[in-house]
Design a protein around this motif. Structure first.
Motif, mmCIF file in Angstrom:
data_model
loop_
_atom_site.group_PDB
_atom_site.id
_atom_site.type_symbol
_atom_site.label_atom_id
_atom_site.label_comp_id
_atom_site.label_asym_id
_atom_site.label_seq_id
_atom_site.Cartn_x
_atom_site.Cartn_y
_atom_site.Cartn_z
ATOM 1 N N GLY A 26 0.754 -1.042 -0.014
ATOM 2 C CA GLY A 26 -0.087 0.002 0.054
ATOM 3 C C GLY A 26 0.772 1.141 0.079
ATOM 4 N N TYR A 27 2.020 1.078 -0.396
ATOM 5 C CA TYR A 27 2.838 2.361 -0.847
ATOM 6 C C TYR A 27 3.161 2.592 -2.094
ATOM 7 C CZ TYR A 27 3.986 1.292 4.248
ATOM 8 O OH TYR A 27 3.769 1.116 5.713
ATOM 9 N N ILE A 28 3.019 4.175 -2.414
ATOM 10 C CA ILE A 28 3.409 4.354 -3.822
ATOM 11 C C ILE A 28 4.688 5.404 -3.739
ATOM 12 C CG2 ILE A 28 1.775 6.249 -3.268
ATOM 13 C CD1 ILE A 28 1.693 7.120 -6.146
ATOM 14 N N LYS A 29 5.420 5.005 -4.637
ATOM 15 C CA LYS A 29 6.674 5.860 -4.923
ATOM 16 C C LYS A 29 6.306 7.325 -5.298
ATOM 17 C CE LYS A 29 9.240 6.411 -8.433
ATOM 18 N NZ LYS A 29 10.356 6.274 -9.670
ATOM 19 N N LEU A 30 6.296 8.228 -4.084
ATOM 20 C CA LEU A 30 5.980 9.695 -4.284
ATOM 21 C C LEU A 30 6.880 10.653 -5.175
ATOM 22 C CD1 LEU A 30 3.977 11.944 -2.924
ATOM 23 C CD2 LEU A 30 5.901 12.485 -1.473
ATOM 24 N N SER A 31 8.132 10.256 -4.916
ATOM 25 C CA SER A 31 9.184 10.974 -5.793
ATOM 26 C C SER A 31 10.427 10.362 -5.667
ATOM 27 C CB SER A 31 9.330 12.434 -4.995
ATOM 28 O OG SER A 31 10.457 13.316 -5.614
ATOM 29 N N SER A 32 11.504 10.631 -6.590
ATOM 30 C CA SER A 32 12.861 10.098 -6.486
ATOM 31 C C SER A 32 13.805 10.967 -7.130
ATOM 32 C CB SER A 32 12.798 8.784 -7.356
ATOM 33 O OG SER A 32 12.616 8.902 -8.484
ATOM 34 N N VAL A 33 15.055 11.001 -6.971
ATOM 35 C CA VAL A 33 15.933 11.799 -7.522
ATOM 36 C C VAL A 33 17.365 11.155 -7.539
ATOM 37 C CG1 VAL A 33 16.585 12.920 -5.567
ATOM 38 C CG2 VAL A 33 16.981 14.040 -7.703
ATOM 39 N N ARG A 34 18.022 11.155 -8.786
ATOM 40 C CA ARG A 34 19.249 10.532 -8.857
ATOM 41 C C ARG A 34 20.327 11.412 -9.594
ATOM 42 N NH1 ARG A 34 20.312 5.148 -11.570
ATOM 43 N NH2 ARG A 34 22.690 4.894 -11.333
ATOM 44 N N MET A 35 21.513 11.201 -9.026
ATOM 45 C CA MET A 35 22.687 11.892 -9.500
ATOM 46 C C MET A 35 23.880 10.671 -9.791
ATOM 47 S SD MET A 35 24.874 15.303 -8.527
ATOM 48 C CE MET A 35 25.400 14.429 -6.780
ATOM 49 N N GLN A 36 24.063 10.305 -10.830
ATOM 50 C CA GLN A 36 25.095 9.310 -10.884
ATOM 51 C C GLN A 36 24.629 8.218 -9.802
ATOM 52 O OE1 GLN A 36 28.238 12.144 -12.699
ATOM 53 N NE2 GLN A 36 29.255 10.546 -11.655
ATOM 54 N N GLY A 37 25.599 8.035 -8.989
ATOM 55 C CA GLY A 37 25.425 7.041 -7.700
ATOM 56 C C GLY A 37 24.640 7.322 -6.669
ATOM 57 N N LEU A 38 24.156 8.626 -6.435
ATOM 58 C CA LEU A 38 23.319 8.835 -5.436
ATOM 59 C C LEU A 38 21.952 8.740 -6.040
ATOM 60 C CD1 LEU A 38 24.792 12.012 -4.171
ATOM 61 C CD2 LEU A 38 24.073 10.287 -2.743
ATOM 62 N N LEU A 39 20.985 8.136 -5.189
ATOM 63 C CA LEU A 39 19.482 7.880 -5.250
ATOM 64 C C LEU A 39 18.844 8.175 -4.006
ATOM 65 C CD1 LEU A 39 17.199 6.879 -7.322
ATOM 66 C CD2 LEU A 39 17.851 4.368 -6.521
ATOM 67 N N LEU A 40 17.790 8.850 -4.173
ATOM 68 C CA LEU A 40 16.895 9.077 -3.017
ATOM 69 C C LEU A 40 15.368 8.959 -3.431
ATOM 70 C CD1 LEU A 40 15.985 10.255 -0.317
ATOM 71 C CD2 LEU A 40 16.265 12.332 -1.337
ATOM 72 N N LEU A 41 14.915 7.903 -2.676
ATOM 73 C CA LEU A 41 13.520 7.520 -2.932
ATOM 74 C C LEU A 41 12.496 7.608 -1.824
ATOM 75 C CD1 LEU A 41 14.433 3.971 -4.367
ATOM 76 C CD2 LEU A 41 13.688 5.619 -5.762
ATOM 77 N N ILE A 42 11.337 8.012 -2.181
ATOM 78 C CA ILE A 42 10.345 8.356 -0.940
ATOM 79 C C ILE A 42 8.899 7.634 -1.241
ATOM 80 C CG2 ILE A 42 9.165 10.257 0.229
ATOM 81 C CD1 ILE A 42 11.432 12.109 -0.175
ATOM 82 N N PHE A 43 8.591 6.926 -0.348
ATOM 83 C CA PHE A 43 7.259 6.245 -0.466
ATOM 84 C C PHE A 43 6.357 6.597 0.596
ATOM 85 C CE2 PHE A 43 10.599 3.412 -2.512
ATOM 86 C CZ PHE A 43 9.791 2.919 -3.603
ATOM 87 N N VAL A 44 5.056 6.589 0.327
ATOM 88 C CA VAL A 44 4.035 7.008 1.249
ATOM 89 C C VAL A 44 2.862 6.174 1.014
ATOM 90 C CG1 VAL A 44 4.753 9.592 1.493
ATOM 91 C CG2 VAL A 44 2.856 8.668 -0.158
ATOM 92 N N LYS A 45 2.159 5.987 2.059
ATOM 93 C CA LYS A 45 0.951 5.395 2.090
ATOM 94 C C LYS A 45 -0.128 5.954 1.136
ATOM 95 C CE LYS A 45 0.389 2.737 6.611
ATOM 96 N NZ LYS A 45 -0.330 2.653 7.702
ATOM 97 N N HIS A 46 -1.089 5.469 0.462
ATOM 98 C CA HIS A 46 -1.712 6.078 -0.296
ATOM 99 C C HIS A 46 -2.660 7.069 0.212
ATOM 100 C CE1 HIS A 46 -2.416 1.869 -2.533
ATOM 101 N NE2 HIS A 46 -1.464 2.485 -2.746
ATOM 102 N N VAL A 47 -3.126 6.931 1.437
ATOM 103 C CA VAL A 47 -4.131 7.597 2.153
ATOM 104 C C VAL A 47 -3.510 9.206 2.517
ATOM 105 C CG1 VAL A 47 -3.430 7.219 4.517
ATOM 106 C CG2 VAL A 47 -5.657 7.916 4.154
ATOM 107 N N HIS A 48 -2.194 9.241 2.462
ATOM 108 C CA HIS A 48 -1.608 10.623 2.754
ATOM 109 C C HIS A 48 -1.536 11.445 1.404
ATOM 110 C CE1 HIS A 48 -1.156 9.131 6.743
ATOM 111 N NE2 HIS A 48 -0.055 8.430 6.437
ATOM 112 N N LEU A 49 -1.556 10.862 0.238
ATOM 113 C CA LEU A 49 -1.047 11.578 -0.990
ATOM 114 C C LEU A 49 -1.857 12.963 -1.396
ATOM 115 C CD1 LEU A 49 -1.329 8.604 -3.294
ATOM 116 C CD2 LEU A 49 0.795 9.737 -2.963
ATOM 117 N N PRO A 50 -3.061 13.072 -0.951
ATOM 118 C CA PRO A 50 -3.924 14.397 -1.028
ATOM 119 C C PRO A 50 -3.367 15.578 -0.309
ATOM 120 C CG PRO A 50 -5.472 12.628 -0.965
ATOM 121 C CD PRO A 50 -4.113 12.089 -0.377
#
Length: 466
Positions: free
Chosen positions: A81-105
């Motif tokens: 029940g988690y969706i990938k909200l956002s991500s950013v990548r710079m070569q070897g650096l990667l940041l991923l953010i997942f949240v529960k659906h209910v918080h999306l709005p």
């Protein structure tokens, strides 16, 4: 203004930092993500990786498609029940953010940025990547950094971090990282244990007398001396230094280099000074912080051996007075849905929604991975069938509804806000009684209905030319 009398919102956040040393994902991350925990489930996962494989062939394919680590974590977390909200990548650096659906709005103003510091700012093997957002009306920034290595480079590490803080979101109408109400700073920060020899360090670790090493940890020393670090907090280092290990083992470096162990992998946070917030906002009572942060656990995970670093996780409880309590859009399916007939969606929008002709409503499986992972969609203006003062109806063609049925969600996507601003309760689509045609796969048949895909530039061009 702050809504009167709203109860405090409590959110659980699990943050991971891991230098993965160009390795592929491990077979299992249950322990790393605390998926077997008996406590309350997490509301948000923040995953910061360093040294993700960025050889040119891998990197080019990763630009066109999600990289293997992103796919891996989506595969693990989307069924929960988690969706990938956002991500950013710079070569070897990667940041991923997942949240529960209910918080999306309630999550808006999502922006990403990256700052190179390798090779005097021309190379992205070192630097920082950030995701910032407004969460229930409060500004939060997550910053994943990989700073220069080696014992003697403390000043360079501090200079680079200052540069990253100054450059992130520069020139945009977005606060700098330090001006957010809450900033998390984490990554392979590469600070070492100064002065003590390798034998004393290893003996202290063997005896679990970590406190003997704290005062010579370069980051701890810098926090006492550098003004810009003084408001950053960190949990106690009650775990073994996480670098440098032989691969697939819990044994410190046995190579010729015999690196001295160090707490290179860290998680820190900074709540904006209350007087700063109060002077600018004038909204919060003097005795109450807009956000309070409680650290529930700060640990390393020794069983993961794919790289010479051990991952570190921090589990937090965030408490805040929500400044927004209702989603901008309320929506639900009308009547029983099946592929036997056209279907209707009813929605109502708050007056403050900056609506656009490019807004759309997507039909998603409940296990959807990210905002582009829709089954089909309707343009809110083009596919509108009725409108009243309080609500509007939009239709979807029977040919676009999945014939197999199952459990689904509807999400309203705001083009101006670039985020989901409304989400329905899960609902059932009844399986079709008509046999599914063999010659046209279901996915293709729904794609054939519309060429103006909301995520494709060509779609928007088509619409603009109509």
């Amino acid at each position: 203004m702050e809504p009167a009398g709203l109860p405090t919102k409590e959110l659980r956040l699990h943050l991971v930092t891991w230098n993965v040393g160009t390795a592929s994902p491990p077979p299992d991350v249950t322990g790393l993500l605390q998926l077997n925990s008996t406590g309350p489930t997490m509301d948000m996962y923040v995953i910061g990786l360093q040294e993700v494989n960025s050889k040119i062939t891998n990197f080019l394919s990763d630009l066109a498609f999600d990289d293997p680590w992103s796919i891996f974590f989506m595969t693990v977390l989307s069924p929960l029940g988690y969706i990938k909200l956002s991500s950013v990548r710079m070569q070897g650096l990667l940041l991923l953010i997942f949240v529960k659906h209910v918080h999306l709005p309630f999550i808006q103003d999502i922006h990403t940025d990256y700052t190179r510091t390798g090779l005097y700012g021309y190379w992205g093997n070192k630097g920082g990547v950030s995701v910032r957002m407004s969460l229930f009306g409060h500004t939060i920034c997550f910053m994943n950094c990989h700073l220069p290595a080696h014992m003697e480079n403390t000043e360079q590490r501090l200079d680079d971090f200052e540069k990253i803080l100054e450059m992130q979101f520069e020139g945009e109408d977005i606060p700098s990282p330090l001006d957010h109400e809450l900033l998390f700073w984490f990554g392979d920060l590469n600070f070492r244990i100064a002065d003590y020899g390798i034998h004393f360090v290893r003996e202290s670790i063997s005896n679990k007398r970590f406190n003997l090493l704290w005062e010579k940890d370069q980051l701890n020393m810098a926090k006492n001396q550098e003004e810009f670090l003084k408001d950053f907090k960190e949990g106690p280092l009650q775990f073994k230094p996480t670098y440098k290990f032989d691969l697939d083992s819990e044994v410190y470096d046995t190579s010729e280099k015999k690196r001295k162990p160090a707490w290179t992998d860290r998680i820190l946070w900074k709540v904006k000074n209350l007087s700063e917030v109060a002077s600018k906002e004038g909204e919060f009572p003097e005795e109450e912080n807009p956000i309070s942060v409680t650290l529930n656990s700060y640990v390393s995970h020794m069983s993961y051996g794919i790289s010479d670093h051990k991952p570190v996780t921090g589990t937090f409880t965030l408490e805040m007075k929500p400044l927004v309590s209702d989603p901008m859009v309320m929506l639900h399916p009308e009547g029983e849905w099946s592929a036997e007939h056209d279907v209707l969606i009813r929605y109502s929008a708050a007056p403050e929604l900056p609506s656009s002709a490019w807004d759309w409503i997507g039909l998603f499986q409940v296990t959807f991975k990210h905002v582009k992972d829709y089954v089909t969609y309707a343009w809110v203006e083009d596919d509108e069938v009725s409108s009243s003062k309080n609500s509007k109806q939009v239709y979807m063609s029977a040919s676009e509804i999945p014939k197999m049925g199952g459990e689904f969600l509807l999400c309203y996507y705001s083009n101006n806000l670039q985020s989901i601003v409304g989400i329905s309760e899960p609902f059932q689509i009844q399986p079709s009684q008509t046999p599914v045609e063999k010659d046209v796969p279901e996915e293709e048949s729904s794609l054939l209905q519309k060429t103006d895909n909301p995520e494709s530039d060509g779609g928007f061009e088509n619409r603009k030319s109509i």
